[in-house]
Enzyme design. Structure first.
Site, PDB file in Angstrom:
ATOM      1  N   ASP A 118       0.855  -1.102  -0.056  1.00 36.94           N
ATOM      2  CA  ASP A 118       0.033  -0.069  -0.091  1.00 36.94           C
ATOM      3  C   ASP A 118       0.973   1.427   0.005  1.00 36.94           C
ATOM      4  O   ASP A 118       0.681   2.362   0.582  1.00 36.94           O
ATOM      5  CB  ASP A 118      -0.948  -0.087   1.113  1.00 36.94           C
ATOM      6  CG  ASP A 118      -2.107   1.067   0.962  1.00 36.94           C
ATOM      7  OD1 ASP A 118      -2.214   1.666   0.007  1.00 36.94           O
ATOM      8  OD2 ASP A 118      -2.557   1.393   2.118  1.00 36.94           O
ATOM      9  N   ASN A 149       2.077  10.676   5.054  1.00 36.73           N
ATOM     10  CA  ASN A 149       0.912  10.292   4.527  1.00 36.73           C
ATOM     11  C   ASN A 149       0.286  11.458   3.702  1.00 36.73           C
ATOM     12  O   ASN A 149       1.204  12.221   3.229  1.00 36.73           O
ATOM     13  CB  ASN A 149      -0.444   9.730   5.282  1.00 36.73           C
ATOM     14  CG  ASN A 149      -1.371   8.850   4.438  1.00 36.73           C
ATOM     15  OD1 ASN A 149      -2.225   9.275   3.959  1.00 36.73           O
ATOM     16  ND2 ASN A 149      -1.280   7.480   4.766  1.00 36.73           N
TER      17      ASN A 149
END
Length: 718
Positions: free
Chosen positions: A313, A400
């Protein structure tokens, strides 16, 4: 030409006195427009640097709250506001948008596109939105239901709307659009639910479709859209298109006016596990890549793939920053990128050539990069092929979506770093079941023994978080400021030698940009996840930021505050500001209902199902962050209607999805029993803490009384 003339005419009719259209020329000059914040990263470079220098390291201690504006939601506020000619525009949950007086916080208008609450099931991390774009007299917003909406900047009325996705497929939009050359560019999300990524361009004045670039190939039997997709298909195997493929561009899209190129940050594969997605191997282009396309036609120009055949991911969808830095004795125009994979990539903007890739956090999946080929050197055993593997960074990444910043004054890149690993344990390809409307990763979260192994791994390397200043020239950290909690907010750099950042434990801080010294702190009473902005009105510099918890990591791991979760808000600061935030009352935490009869096996099954289907919103092991209700503190009426909510969709119109496609009544009873068991554990702990606190207070009171008596006794003797 017709659309440009139409835009100019409507601008003259609708913009208020003193406001000007956001033209291409104005966007090109945004870097020198200190008063305004015209686009998502302030200007096309997306450096998130404001040259304003009224607030400095010398006087930042005088910074105070100028105003605050409360929204009507607690569902997470991740927006970067725009500030244009004294008006602050921002978006929030369910794609509501607001316009405020940037000097006072006074509401000017509110817009609600009425997104169907049932769309929450395919929203990865809450019904959030990260921001708006501006051009002409319009604002643009990508909606959770896949629409691209144009809003009149002066009135807050919708001017046009186009559907950018197939409503029958599990797409969503949470990222901010970008605008350049009279076009609006928008991506989407939904890889885990089974989608194929792409970016679309629309005429900014009319909403007319212009072009679309797919980031991964589709079914070869249906033909390929262009030569780039035919080339990419050669790097895939099996029947990847059945799972969508992934590669969604859910956040970062950057226009480079110097080379007239549009850079797309491409996301992860679908599912994550590459042995399920592409069983014969392959690089799986253009997953986890920066792809450059022609902004006028969408034609492929070049790409650089950071993680070939990615399986963790590791998206490349995080913010890209354009800069010119000294490189080998010459100025070099580069992309600075610090995505999930844990390396800072320095890439030549003209060609896509990799210049540097150095780890900015703990990295175990690769030992480094071969600079001749540009490929990573994967470490053996880290792809969890047949054996579980503790891998750094985790699927949350070393960094992120939370915006980073670059200061041309210091030459440093400021990164909200997350130093955290994760235990990956694959689902065997023969056992994999692809579920529509639900997460499909290809690895397990709740198998027997996972918790013990994860705990052992965490004891060896506890999760940590920092505000990290990275020197791209020396390719190493300049300084690090540790944070007490993980998953902290975005970053702003200013001309006053300051860096501003919010934290998950409810602070907004200012740090000296050149050395990392903490210079100022404000208690926000809630998490700060978003990126701050700075602007000037009537000669005064302001710093504003969105406040509100929510997002993938805090929703999953939970974060208990001593107070309740207030409505999300915008807070703005200036020198001499003397406003204050209202007190937040303590949350109501009712006693749980009686524990139903349930075996240890029932509770274990309930836990597994809860963490599979419920944890991404309500928190792992029923420990939520409060942006969505923490199920340990449900009122009795919801326990009475638990099955009706989960299976029958009783609250679907409010955003709580139904799960009758994957759960039956017996499983829901097991989940409910587990929720109640966790509620009792929490209640007992709070009772014990309350008893200990009362005993401590009593002991303190007795000590004070004894001390006072001794004083009086001694005085009497004297």
């Amino acid at each position: 030409m017709r659309s440009l003339l139409l835009l100019s005419f409507t601008c003259l009719l609708s913009l208020p006195t003193g406001a000007a259209p956001v033209t291409d020329e104005r966007l090109l000059a945004a870097g020198s427009d200190a008063d305004n914040w015209l686009s998502h990263g302030r200007d096309y470079s997306e450096q998130r640097y404001s040259p304003l220098a009224e607030i400095t390291t010398d006087n930042v201690g005088e910074l105070g709250l100028a105003w605050h504006f409360d929204t009507d939601t607690r569902l997470g506020l991740q927006t970067t506001p725009l500030v244009i000619d004294g008006v602050l525009y921002f978006s929030g949950a369910w794609n509501t948008a607001w316009a405020l007086d940037a000097a006072t916080g006074e509401l000017l208008w509110k817009f609600d596109p009425q997104v169907a609450r049932s769309k929450s099931i395919t929203a990865c991390c809450g019904a959030i939105n990260r921001g708006l774009a501006a051009w002409g007299d319009l604002l643009f917003m990508g909606a959770l239901d896949g629409r691209l909406i144009a809003i009149d900047r002066a009135t807050g009325q919708m001017r046009w709307s186009v559907q950018t996705t197939d409503p029958a497929k599990p797409y969503a939009i949470t990222g901010a659009p970008r605008v350049a050359r009279g076009k609006v560019f928008i991506g989407n999300s939904g890889a885990e639910f089974g989608t194929r990524g792409y970016v679309s361009a629309y005429d900014a004045a009319t909403g007319e479709f212009v072009w679309r670039f797919y980031t991964v190939p589709g079914n070869p039997a249906e033909g390929f859209e262009n030569e780039a997709m035919a080339r990419a298909a050669k790097t895939w195997s099996g029947e990847w298109w059945r799972y969508g493929g992934g590669g969604t561009v859910w956040d970062s899209i950057v226009y480079d006016p110097e080379f007239n190129q549009l850079y797309l940050g491409v996301g992860n594969g679908a599912p994550h596990n590459r042995r399920i997605r592409s069983p014969g191997g392959g690089d799986n282009l253009f997953l986890t890549s920066i792809v450059a396309v022609d902004p006028d036609t969408g034609e492929y120009l070049w790409h650089y793939q950071q993680v070939p055949g990615e399986t963790w991911d590791y998206t490349a969808s995080q913010q890209m920053t354009l800069a010119e830095i000294p490189w080998e004795g010459e100025p070099r125009k580069v992309i600075l990128h610090a995505p999930k994979a844990g390396f800072v990539y320095i890439i030549d903007r003209a060609t896509g050539k990799l210049l540097s890739a150095e780890p900015y956090t703990t990295v175990t999946w690769a030992s480094g990069y071969d600079m001749d080929s540009g490929r990573p050197q994967e470490n053996p055993g880290q792809d969890y092929d047949g054996e579980p593997a503790m891998v750094f960074p985790s699927a949350m990444g070393g960094h992120n979506w939370h915006p980073m910043a670059y200061s041309p004054d210091t030459g440093l890149l400021y990164i909200p770093e997350l130093d955290m690993g994760m235990l990956y344990d694959e689902v065997a390809p023969v056992d994999y079941q692809h579920l529509k409307r639900h997460y499909n990763t290809g690895y397990e979260f709740n198998q027997e023994g996972y918790s013990q192994r994860f705990t052992q791994a965490m004891l060896r390397h506890l999760p940590k978080a920092h505000l990290l200043a990275w020197d791209p020239v020396s390719q190493k950290p300049a300084w690090k400021l540790p944070h007490p909690n993980i998953h902290n907010g975005g970053v702003l750099a200013t001309g006053g030698n300051l860096v501003f950042q919010g934290t998950s434990d409810g602070r907004f801080i200012a740090v000296q940009a050149d050395n990392g010294e903490l210079r100022w702190n404000f208690e926000t009473l809630n998490s700060v996840m978003a990126g701050p902005v700075s602007y000037r009105v009537n000669g005064e510099q302001y710093v504003a930021v969105a406040v509100g918890r929510g997002g993938a990591l805090t929703m999953n791991t939970g974060r208990s505050f001593p107070t309740g979760n207030p409505n999300n808000r915008i807070v703005a600061f200036k020198l001499g500001g003397d406003a204050s935030l209202p007190a937040t009352p303590a949350p109501e935490r009712p006693a749980p209902p009686p524990q139903p009869e349930a075996t240890a096996e029932d509770l274990a099954e309930g836990r597994a199902a809860f963490n599979r289907y419920c944890a991404r919103c309500h928190g792992a092991d029923v420990s939520g962050d409060g942006s969505i209700p923490d199920l340990r503190y449900l009122a009795p009426v919801w326990h009475e209607n638990f099955a009706a909510v989960v299976l029958d969709g009783l609250m679907e119109r409010a955003g709580m999805p139904r799960f009758d496609d994957v759960l039956d009544a017996a499983q829901v009873e097991q989940i409910h029993a587990y929720v109640i068991a966790r509620a009792h554990e929490d209640y007992d702990l709070r009772q014990e803490e309350g008893w200990l606190s009362a005993m401590k207070d009593y002991a303190t009171d007795i000590s004070a009384r004894v001390a006072a008596w001794l004083v009086r006794f001694q005085a009497g003797r004297e």
